[in-house]
Design an enzyme around this catalytic site. Structure first.
Site, PDB file in Angstrom:
ATOM      1  CB  CYS A   1      11.545   5.377  -4.066  1.00  0.00           C
ATOM      2  SG  CYS A   1      10.365   5.018  -2.749  1.00  0.00           S
TER       3      CYS A   1
ATOM      4  N   GLY B   1       0.811  -1.214   0.000  1.00  0.00           N
ATOM      5  CA  GLY B   1       0.000   0.000   0.000  1.00  0.00           C
ATOM      6  C   GLY B   1       0.838   1.255   0.000  1.00  0.00           C
ATOM      7  CG  PHE B   2      -0.731   4.612   1.809  1.00  0.00           C
ATOM      8  CD1 PHE B   2      -0.527   5.445   2.902  1.00  0.00           C
ATOM      9  CD2 PHE B   2      -1.944   3.939   1.709  1.00  0.00           C
ATOM     10  CE1 PHE B   2      -1.504   5.605   3.871  1.00  0.00           C
ATOM     11  CE2 PHE B   2      -2.931   4.095   2.674  1.00  0.00           C
ATOM     12  CZ  PHE B   2      -2.709   4.931   3.762  1.00  0.00           C
TER      13      PHE B   2
END
Length: 231
Positions: A180, A162-163
């Site tokens: 990232c 998810g987040f």
């Protein structure tokens, strides 16, 4: 003024107050996805925090693990290295896309929109950035900075992972990785920007905007203009 959509009965909204170890969360999430696919469980949004750790996605480059000062876990999701820790809201989503157009691109697009809307309620003007993963804003020095991350896996049309949203984490902990895979931009948080850095307030905002997010999940065809039109 349009009345807000009611919260759906077929989705469990779970909030854990105590930090959850990553392997425990991963096993629980995968078990829930399997149960949803089998028709034995409701969909779920699970909000939690982790102790300090790094996760490696399927595209993680070992060169981007600069200082493994915390445990490193294989996540099984897409993406590269991320940091999770106290002061960061994690949202794990087990959502069944089989009845919602089976459109992963649309799911990710509106997941971004859900995060942006929730941050707006806390005084943060967040946005997408063309060609870059994550949720972005401007930091106190006016630099473009990342405030939220997302990484999704879909198994038999049920979503996993998810987040994350940076509420008030120790931002120095991100220094152990290239977050990232993006080294040219800093990381920021709601607290660093002077917003409402209350985890409870963020949870309220996320829950408030969730029904609208869920209602937008459908197939959008070859482009996102139809998705945008439905907002």
């Amino acid at each position: 003024m349009v009345d807000p959509l009611p919260f759906p009965d077929h989705v469990e909204w779970r909030v854990d107050a105590a930090p959850v170890d990553y392997p425990e969360a991963l096993a629980d999430m995968e078990a829930r996805a399997a149960a949803i696919y089998a028709g034995d469980a409701r969909e779920r949004v699970w909000l939690l925090e982790h102790p300090p750790l790094y996760t490696a996605g399927t595209s993680a480059d070992p060169a981007e693990l600069i200082d493994p000062r915390f445990p490193v876990h294989d996540a099984g999701r897409g993406g590269r290295y991320t940091y999770h820790g106290p002061g960061q809201r994690i949202g794990y989503l087990n959502i069944d896309l089989s009845a919602r157009g089976k459109d992963v691109r649309n799911f990710v697009h509106h997941l971004e929109g859900w995060m942006i809307a929730a941050l707006g309620d806390l005084g943060i003007a967040a946005r997408r950035a063309e060609g870059r993963i994550g949720i972005w804003t401007d930091d106190a020095q006016g630099r473009e900075a990342k405030i939220g991350a997302l990484g999704i896996r879909v198994r038999r049309w049920v979503t996993l992972h998810g987040f994350s949203i940076n509420v008030d984490p120790d931002l120095s902990h991100f220094g152990g990785i290239v977050p990232c895979g993006i080294s040219d931009y800093p990381v920021t948080s709601i607290a660093a920007l002077g917003g409402n850095a209350s985890m409870a307030a963020l949870d309220v905002a996320l829950r408030s905007h969730f029904p609208a997010f869920l209602s937008r999940l459908s197939r959008c065809g070859s482009g996102l203009e139809q998705c945008e039109a439905a907002r």
